[in-house]
Write an enzyme that holds these catalytic residues in place. Structure first.
Site, PDB file in Angstrom:
ATOM      1  N   LYS A 195       0.808  -1.218   0.000  1.00 16.80           N
ATOM      2  CA  LYS A 195       0.000   0.000   0.000  1.00 16.80           C
ATOM      3  C   LYS A 195       0.842   1.270   0.000  1.00 16.80           C
ATOM      4  O   LYS A 195       0.513   2.249  -0.671  1.00 16.80           O
ATOM      5  CB  LYS A 195      -0.959  -0.014   1.193  1.00 16.80           C
ATOM      6  CG  LYS A 195      -2.120  -0.978   1.024  1.00 16.80           C
ATOM      7  CD  LYS A 195      -3.062  -0.922   2.201  1.00 16.80           C
ATOM      8  CE  LYS A 195      -4.352  -1.662   1.923  1.00 16.80           C
ATOM      9  NZ  LYS A 195      -4.170  -3.065   1.569  1.00 16.80           N
ATOM     10  N   GLY A 221      -9.933  -6.314   4.690  1.00 21.32           N
ATOM     11  CA  GLY A 221     -10.227  -5.804   6.020  1.00 21.32           C
ATOM     12  C   GLY A 221      -9.267  -6.276   7.090  1.00 21.32           C
ATOM     13  O   GLY A 221      -9.363  -5.851   8.247  1.00 21.32           O
ATOM     14  N   HIS A 232     -17.555   3.378  -0.697  1.00 20.55           N
ATOM     15  CA  HIS A 232     -16.500   2.566  -1.303  1.00 20.55           C
ATOM     16  C   HIS A 232     -16.895   2.370  -2.766  1.00 20.55           C
ATOM     17  O   HIS A 232     -17.800   1.604  -3.070  1.00 20.55           O
ATOM     18  CB  HIS A 232     -16.410   1.226  -0.566  1.00 20.55           C
ATOM     19  CG  HIS A 232     -15.320   0.338  -1.056  1.00 20.55           C
ATOM     20  ND1 HIS A 232     -14.606  -0.500  -0.227  1.00 20.55           N
ATOM     21  CD2 HIS A 232     -14.787   0.137  -2.286  1.00 20.55           C
ATOM     22  CE1 HIS A 232     -13.719  -1.175  -0.922  1.00 20.55           C
ATOM     23  NE2 HIS A 232     -13.812  -0.803  -2.181  1.00 20.55           N
ATOM     24  N   HIS A 265     -15.542  -5.130   7.298  1.00 17.23           N
ATOM     25  CA  HIS A 265     -14.763  -4.510   6.223  1.00 17.23           C
ATOM     26  C   HIS A 265     -14.762  -5.379   4.963  1.00 17.23           C
ATOM     27  O   HIS A 265     -13.876  -5.244   4.115  1.00 17.23           O
ATOM     28  CB  HIS A 265     -13.320  -4.226   6.654  1.00 17.23           C
ATOM     29  CG  HIS A 265     -13.209  -3.305   7.829  1.00 17.23           C
ATOM     30  ND1 HIS A 265     -13.582  -1.982   7.777  1.00 17.23           N
ATOM     31  CD2 HIS A 265     -12.771  -3.522   9.098  1.00 17.23           C
ATOM     32  CE1 HIS A 265     -13.381  -1.420   8.950  1.00 17.23           C
ATOM     33  NE2 HIS A 265     -12.898  -2.334   9.766  1.00 17.23           N
ATOM     34  N   GLU A 313      -9.762   0.886  -6.456  1.00 17.15           N
ATOM     35  CA  GLU A 313     -10.739   1.177  -5.414  1.00 17.15           C
ATOM     36  C   GLU A 313     -10.506   2.568  -4.843  1.00 17.15           C
ATOM     37  O   GLU A 313      -9.372   2.962  -4.569  1.00 17.15           O
ATOM     38  CB  GLU A 313     -10.663   0.117  -4.316  1.00 17.15           C
ATOM     39  CG  GLU A 313     -10.874  -1.298  -4.849  1.00 17.15           C
ATOM     40  CD  GLU A 313     -11.194  -2.288  -3.762  1.00 17.15           C
ATOM     41  OE1 GLU A 313     -11.334  -1.886  -2.594  1.00 17.15           O
ATOM     42  OE2 GLU A 313     -11.320  -3.484  -4.083  1.00 17.15           O
ATOM     43  N   ARG A 352      -6.431  -8.271 -10.080  1.00 20.01           N
ATOM     44  CA  ARG A 352      -7.083  -9.532 -10.448  1.00 20.01           C
ATOM     45  C   ARG A 352      -8.526  -9.238 -10.825  1.00 20.01           C
ATOM     46  O   ARG A 352      -8.987  -8.101 -10.731  1.00 20.01           O
ATOM     47  CB  ARG A 352      -7.059 -10.493  -9.258  1.00 20.01           C
ATOM     48  CG  ARG A 352      -7.647  -9.867  -7.982  1.00 20.01           C
ATOM     49  CD  ARG A 352      -7.787 -10.863  -6.861  1.00 20.01           C
ATOM     50  NE  ARG A 352      -8.057 -10.235  -5.577  1.00 20.01           N
ATOM     51  CZ  ARG A 352      -9.216  -9.771  -5.170  1.00 20.01           C
ATOM     52  NH1 ARG A 352     -10.267  -9.827  -5.989  1.00 20.01           N
ATOM     53  NH2 ARG A 352      -9.363  -9.233  -3.979  1.00 20.01           N
TER      54      ARG A 352
END
Length: 713
Positions: free
Chosen positions: A156, A205, A248, A275, A315, A332
């Site tokens: 991330k 999550g 989201h 999550h 996202e 993916r």
């Protein structure tokens, strides 16, 4: 290596009826002659996955004339994906770490079977950099992005740096290498509470905590780091500003090896539990065309920044003012990809296979349009009333909505299969399309009402209540939707008089049918004791019933005369006219009660009645006489019991250990999640019933305590 050759049959393939989405774009996608010469044709494809995604990939492969190879664990020997494949190979024990996650085993099967390509599905090896590199070294086509893209987007902190440089909006945060407590606390304070603490390699999550104040920062950080180490083998964290009540929103992107990119619009996945997504829709409601275009263009920038090839999902977190920020990229195919297919009339798996073979994207961005609205409801083996605790067990009965006319079911199980403790508890995905959002939502609710499952707890009733909620219908969705509307989404279950009448009529009818069936196979068909029909001379047959709704018992008296019934309960007498159709222990029932006609489906399994009505499902139990009940192994309120079926991973206590209330006793793994079972009271351990590696059922006593009168004072 043992192998099983499973030949697909025409009848099985006919059982999967494609939805009414058009595939004209896919059919018109012909391979250019120059590329056909450069790339070897894909004749055999290995699917390195299981369940519904393996079945989904096989359907498209079969449509394209590509032979399929399945891999399976010992737990999946009789599974649907094995039956669908042209060839199937056993690769290990049930645990994913000894089967589906073993890269060398999967690659050995690819070589043995002669597969030219491997489709990883999602989960397992789909976002594993090392596996993508292994495929490249072995000359096997990996149906996915380059290993470099997986690596860049998988961490991330790295992905945020790349996105910022590419001009993709990112949320304020700290992604640095200094992981000292003082530095992380300082950065969190500078960002401003509330903050999100995330494992840099996190996903699903896991390794994620919301910290509302400086006082709880250290506790939440330690919790996130511990989960990060367990789930990903990495406890490096990043700190970001937490957007309250966010949406989201994610964008489906596609790239080819020729530098072409498109976005196939967005999906809203805001309503989640733990999550994790539970219901998704496309397109995202309430978004203007300007915001939609900005989202799509930002997603394409993200894909181009890492030279992405194939299907990916970018996202975003979106605030109430429709400002959006990059969250992560899933390198993916997503679980929720079917709703994008429904609104764009595409087959994204076909796109994946063709792009992996070196072809160009079939369309340019300006040619892509979407029509209508689609929902995907994920049907899980779980108990929403018990914190969505996952379950496992046999699927004793399954009745699904009729596919076609905008209804599509993606599943990897059939009636009689078992939801395993070793894998994800998702049973199926119900995908519904209609011309507009409200029509699609109504159709989704109708389809959920027609989805009947017996054998495990499911979230179908919860999904029905969610789809009927006024705020969800108004598209006022965000990631805190379920906690915010908890009271309305988890109503106290109250059985109506009509439902109890249905249950009483069904029980009398089904038990009588069982008696008749038994009499037909008795060794003495002339014995009066073999019938026990309850027949009376000059009066209607009468039965006294006791039905249990949880801990509540309901006494019912039923008189029957053909299709006419009189049902008495709580001092009230009701006349019931019943029309019914039996199919073994399944009864389709229409009852007219006090002039009101209602319908239900009732399934009898052992001593349980499962009643499916328009407002969901209900389960009633028929009490078992005490002389038939086994008292052996019963749990007391002071024992530590398994809250769900699973596998014992660690035991932290032994006989004679003194523990305090809340101390950890046992760690269980169920459906890829870890659960800590804690001491229900202070005391001394008398017996530990299971050891690591053993499988336990729900309600099984794990740790038994010595009787201690002082502990009960």
């Amino acid at each position: 290596m043992a192998s099983l050759r499973a030949s697909k049959t025409a009848s099985f393939l006919r059982s999967w009826r494609r939805s009414d989405i058009s595939t004209s774009l896919c059919r018109s996608w012909n391979r250019p002659a120059s590329q056909a010469a450069a790339a070897a044709p894909m004749e055999k494809l290995l699917i390195a996955n299981r369940g519904e995604i393996a079945c989904r990939v096989m359907r498209t492969a079969h449509k394209l004339g590509i032979k399929t190879v399945a891999v399976y664990s010992e737990a999946d020997a009789d599974s649907m994906h094995v039956a669908m494949a042209d060839e199937a190979y056993l690769i290990g024990p049930p645990a994913a770490g000894e089967s589906y996650l073993c890269m060398d085993k999967v690659m050995n099967v690819a070589k043995e079977s002669g597969a030219q390509a491997i489709h990883p599905g999602y989960g397992f090896l789909s976002e594993n950099t090392e596996f993508a590199e292994l495929c490249a070294r072995e000359g096997v086509t990996f149906v996915g992005p380059p290993a470099s893209a997986i690596r860049d987007m998988g961490i991330k902190s790295t992905s945020k740096t790349i996105m910022s440089a590419a001009g993709v909006p990112i949320i304020q945060g700290y992604h640095g290498e200094d992981q000292s407590l003082d530095r992380l606390k300082k950065e969190a304070k500078q960002i401003g509470y509330p903050v999100m603490i995330k494992a840099v390699r996190g996903g699903g999550g896991k390794g994620m905590r919301i910290c509302m104040s400086e006082e709880e920062f250290e506790t939440q950080l330690e919790s996130a780091m511990t989960e990060g180490r367990k789930s990903f083998g990495d406890d490096v964290m990043l700190i970001e500003k937490f957007v309250e009540t966010p949406r989201h929103v994610e964008v489906q992107v596609f790239g080819d090896s020729h530098g072409n990119y498109v976005y196939l619009f967005e999906r809203d996945c805001s309503v989640q539990r733990r999550h994790q997504k539970i219901i998704e829709e496309a397109p995202a409601p309430g978004i203007s065309e300007e915001v939609r275009q900005a989202l799509g263009e930002a997603a394409v920038k993200a894909a181009a920044a890492v030279d992405y090839v194939g299907a990916g999902t970018v996202e975003f977190i979106m605030d109430k003012d429709f400002k959006f920020y990059f969250m992560e990229m899933n390198t993916r195919l997503q679980v929720e990809h079917p709703i994008t297919e429904m609104i764009t009339s595409t087959d994204l798996v076909e796109w994946q296979l063709r792009v992996a073979g070196g072809e160009k994207l079939p369309v340019a961005q300006e040619q892509l349009k979407f029509t209508g609205h689609a929902f995907e409801a994920r049907i899980y083996a779980e108990d929403p009333n018990n914190s969505f605790m996952p379950g496992a067990g046999p699927l004793l009965h399954i009745t699904t909505p009729v596919e076609g006319d905008g209804v599509r079911i993606e599943t990897g199980v059939r009636q009689g299969d078992e939801v395993s403790v070793h894998y994800d508890p998702m049973i199926a995905k119900l995908v519904v399309w209609a011309a507009d959002r409200q029509s699609a939502l109504r159709r989704t609710r109708t389809a959920l009402q027609d989805y009947h499952i017996v054998g495990v707890n499911t979230n179908i009733k919860f999904l029905l209540d969610l789809a009927a909620h006024p705020e969800f219908q108004a598209a006022n969705v965000h990631t805190d939707f379920i906690p915010q509307h908890k009271d309305q989404l988890f109503p106290q279950s109250i059985l109506s008089a009509q439902t109890l009448c249905h249950a009483a009529v069904a029980m009398v009818t089904l038990q009588q049918s069982r008696t008749v069936r038994r009499s037909q196979i008795t060794q003495d068909p002339f014995s009066p004791f073999s019938w026990c029909s309850g027949a009376r001379v000059n009066q209607a047959a009468s039965r006294q019933l006791l039905l249990c709704d949880g801990d509540e018992e309901v006494a019912v008296e039923v008189e029957s005369d053909g299709g006419m019934f009189v049902v008495r309960m709580d001092g009230v007498e009701r006349e019931v006219v019943a029309e019914m159709k039996e199919d073994g222990d399944r009864l389709s029932l229409t009852c007219t009660i006090d002039g009101v006609k209602t319908s239900s489906t009732v399934i009898m399994q052992g001593n349980s009645l499962h009643i499916f009505t328009l407002d969901g499902s209900h389960e009633l139990h028929i009490p078992v006489p005490k002389y038939l009940q086994s008292t052996e192994g019963g749990a007391s309120d002071d024992d530590a019991v398994a809250p769900m079926p699973g596998v014992v991973e660690r035991v932290m206590v032994a006989e004679g250990t003194q523990v305090e209330k809340g101390d950890p006793l046992v760690v269980m793994i169920a459906m890829k999640m870890e659960y800590v079972i804690r001491a229900p009271r202070s005391g001394v351990v008398q017996r530990v019933a299971f050891q690591p590696g053993q499988t336990v059922n729900r309600g099984t006593v794990l740790v038994h305590f010595k009787e201690d009168e002082a502990a009960h004072d």
